[in-house]
Design an enzyme around this catalytic site. Structure first.
Site, mmCIF file in Angstrom:
data_model
loop_
_atom_site.group_PDB
_atom_site.id
_atom_site.type_symbol
_atom_site.label_atom_id
_atom_site.label_comp_id
_atom_site.label_asym_id
_atom_site.label_seq_id
_atom_site.Cartn_x
_atom_site.Cartn_y
_atom_site.Cartn_z
ATOM 1 N N HIS A 1 0.829 -1.208 0.000
ATOM 2 C CA HIS A 1 0.000 0.000 0.000
ATOM 3 C C HIS A 1 0.862 1.256 0.000
ATOM 4 C CE1 HIS A 1 -4.146 -1.131 0.127
ATOM 5 N NE2 HIS A 1 -3.958 -2.016 1.090
ATOM 6 N N CYS B 1 0.545 1.981 -5.857
ATOM 7 C CA CYS B 1 -0.332 2.822 -6.666
ATOM 8 C C CYS B 1 0.200 4.249 -6.715
ATOM 9 C CB CYS B 1 -1.765 2.796 -6.141
ATOM 10 S SG CYS B 1 -1.937 3.283 -4.440
ATOM 11 N N ARG C 1 0.114 2.696 -11.692
ATOM 12 C CA ARG C 1 1.006 1.976 -10.790
ATOM 13 C C ARG C 1 2.415 2.548 -10.908
ATOM 14 N NH1 ARG C 1 -3.170 1.083 -9.733
ATOM 15 N NH2 ARG C 1 -4.381 -0.833 -9.692
#
Lengths: 64, 314
Positions: free
Chosen positions: B213, B282, B291
């Site tokens: 993340h 991301c 990405r």
């Protein structure tokens, strides 16, 4: 709505304020514990992998 | 001015008392108060025929005579509230307004949940996972590291990025719920068909591809965009420390571009098969539109028996 709740709480103003606080905390707890974790995947914020949700082969050919 | 306050409702004044201003021998009729007449809209019988000054005097008299307690005043307020009935339109618009306010508060709470609470939870979970991994390695009962032996979601390594002060457990698979949302970094293990399957650090050659993340849920890859070529990335497993060096970065690519985790990714600058690492996350921050890819190549493999690599000591 909030006025209606306030009028239907028992006790004097202090007791009502305490009950209101407890109610608000219970609602926040329910939101953090159940509602937000449920809603989070439905919102497009946090996908970090490549090929998310796409069949691998088709993604490759498509990219070429 | 005091006439607008309901607690001085003369309806409740028990009796004019002796500390009035003198003309208390004649108690005022209830309709006499200008407040009540205002509230009820209907015209009051003009018993006080004097001018404004006289009305003010009358109000002052009743105010000074109001000796009811708090409970009495509250009852008076309730009675007054019942007296002015709200129309349906007022009630409905108040309800709608309160619902909108509630919605706004819930949205703010959701932002707080995303930016703060998921990190708290994920860091707790990831810290626990890393500790239990290291404990099991020390006791020597770690998972069998032969290829394919890890079940999805199982942690098998710890990722260190010293320049970013990152320490995160690596688990098998990139499932959001089981791996990524727990603050762990996910290893692309591929699906049943073998697509998206990437190598392990101990494989002779291949690309060790990870996802993590960028924001929320522990955000282990928050600052991967700050990695410079030469920065060390260390993977600790049961048996060894694998040190990689960051080589290149792809700032933005399509989420469908799975070629970035191929054994020799195009665009990475690598020409021949080797032992590489790929980090995917991301970008831009707080979105999932594109990405960001970071590549590195292995520069050192150090058995655990020899202790920590230089990158973790300095």
């Amino acid at each position: 709505m909030y006025g209606w709740i306030w009028r239907h709480l028992p006790g004097n103003a202090w007791v009502r304020a305490l009950i209101s606080l407890l109610l608000a905390l219970a609602i926040v707890y329910a939101l953090f514990q159940y509602v937000f974790p449920w809603a989070e995947p439905l919102l497009p914020f946090n996908d970090v992998t490549v090929d998310n949700g796409l069949p691998a082969g088709s993604a490759m050919t498509e990219w070429r | 001015m005091t006439a607008l306050r309901p607690e001085q409702d003369p309806l409740l004044v028990p009796k004019p008392t002796s500390y009035g201003t003198g003309s208390v021998s004649q108690p005022l009729p209830p309709e006499d108060d200008p407040t009540i007449s205002l509230r009820r809209v209907e015209p009051a019988p003009p018993l006080v025929t004097g001018g404004r000054a006289e009305r003010r005097r009358a109000a002052g008299r009743s105010a000074s005579a109001a000796s009811g307690g708090r409970a009495e005043r509250r009852r008076a307020a309730q009675r007054a509230a019942r007296a002015r009935r709200d129309s349906v339109g007022v009630v409905a618009s108040r309800l709608v307004g309160e619902l909108f306010i509630t919605l706004g508060v819930v949205m703010l709470l959701f932002v707080a949940y995303q930016l703060w609470w998921t990190n708290v939870i994920a860091q707790r979970q990831a810290g626990g996972a890393a500790d239990s991994l290291q404990n099991s390695w020390e006791k020597g009962d770690g998972p069998d590291r032969s290829a394919g032996a890890f079940s999805p979601g199982q942690g098998f390594a710890i990722l260190y990025i010293p320049s970013l002060d990152v320490k995160a457990p690596i688990a098998q698979g990139v499932n959001k719920h089981k791996v990524l949302d727990r603050g762990m970094v996910g290893h692309y293990e591929g699906d049943g068909a073998g697509a998206l399957k990437t190598a392990m650090p101990w494989d002779k050659q291949g690309n060790f591809a990870l996802a993590g993340h960028r924001n929320t849920h522990g955000e282990p890859f928050r600052y991967v965009n700050r990695l410079q070529p030469g920065d060390k990335i260390v993977v600790e497993t049961k048996d060894a420390f694998y040190t990689y060096e960051m080589t290149s970065r792809l700032d933005q690519t399509s989420p469908a571009n799975i070629r970035v985790i191929q054994p020799v990714p195009p665009g990475s600058g690598f020409r021949a098969p080797g032992r590489y690492i790929t980090l995917t996350t991301c970008t831009p921050e707080f979105t999932s539109t594109y990405r960001m890819i970071v590549w590195g190549k292995m520069v050192d493999e150090r058995p655990r028996s020899k202790g920590k690599p230089d990158a973790l000591v300095n």
